[in-house]
Scaffold this active site. Sequence first.
Site, PDB file in Angstrom:
ATOM      1  N   THR A 179       0.863  -1.174   0.000  1.00 37.73           N
ATOM      2  CA  THR A 179       0.000   0.000   0.000  1.00 37.73           C
ATOM      3  C   THR A 179       0.897   1.220   0.000  1.00 37.73           C
ATOM      4  OG1 THR A 179      -0.140   0.089   2.406  1.00 37.73           O
ATOM      5  CG2 THR A 179      -1.894  -1.091   1.260  1.00 37.73           C
ATOM      6  N   SER A 180       0.341   2.352  -0.421  1.00 39.67           N
ATOM      7  CA  SER A 180       1.125   3.577  -0.511  1.00 39.67           C
ATOM      8  C   SER A 180       1.274   4.281   0.825  1.00 39.67           C
ATOM      9  CB  SER A 180       0.462   4.542  -1.501  1.00 39.67           C
ATOM     10  OG  SER A 180       0.390   3.941  -2.767  1.00 39.67           O
ATOM     11  N   THR A 181       0.279   4.144   1.690  1.00 41.97           N
ATOM     12  CA  THR A 181       0.329   4.868   2.959  1.00 41.97           C
ATOM     13  C   THR A 181      -0.037   3.947   4.108  1.00 41.97           C
ATOM     14  OG1 THR A 181      -1.974   5.549   2.754  1.00 41.97           O
ATOM     15  CG2 THR A 181      -0.322   7.049   1.863  1.00 41.97           C
ATOM     16  N   GLN A 189      -3.861   2.725   4.931  1.00 31.69           N
ATOM     17  CA  GLN A 189      -4.605   1.847   4.032  1.00 31.69           C
ATOM     18  C   GLN A 189      -4.604   0.410   4.549  1.00 31.69           C
ATOM     19  OE1 GLN A 189      -2.505   2.686   0.349  1.00 31.69           O
ATOM     20  NE2 GLN A 189      -4.178   3.987  -0.335  1.00 31.69           N
TER      21      GLN A 189
END
Length: 188
Positions: free
Chosen positions: A8-10, A13
């Site tokens: 995930t990017s962050t 999430q």
Amino acid sequence: MLIGYARTSTLDQKASIAAQERDLAATGCDKVFTEEVSSVDTKAREQLDAALDYCRDGDTLVVTKLDRLARSVGHLSDIVKHLEAKGANLRILDMGLDTSGATGKLMLNVLGSIAQFEREIMLERQREGIEKARREGKYKGRKPTARAKADEVLNLKRDGVGPAEIARRVGIGRASVYRILEDAAKVG
């Protein structure tokens, strides 16, 4: 052996990473590597590297979506080459794609190119929108933080503090400190 990779990017999430882990487990992945890092972040994706290193001859690296794996066609190509050199394959669940066959390899390259094209179009539209907003006076960009701290930098330099320490105290990069000092020398 099936080896999963989830990203995930962050950090916020959690549902996305949990869903990816669930899908990878349901596929039969024996080991799953997970991380929370942006695909465009310059920081190394350590868990992706670990998953690639873990792969052996006959293994398959499994991801839920292409965008969880690669940041560009070039990056995707590097990953596939690394896997091929080890005798391993790649499977992307949401595309039903598996590189163990010639058709899967062809489709991966085509779809990867389309994904990169879409991203470049999106960035182009974003740049056009920013330029239009600038022309209309609605977008000014971010304020230059280093230049705003020029007086503080110059005062610390007068007190005999070195550039690296000035950068640390003021909270700007060392290159910005040098730029401010150089500009002050030109004026003064």
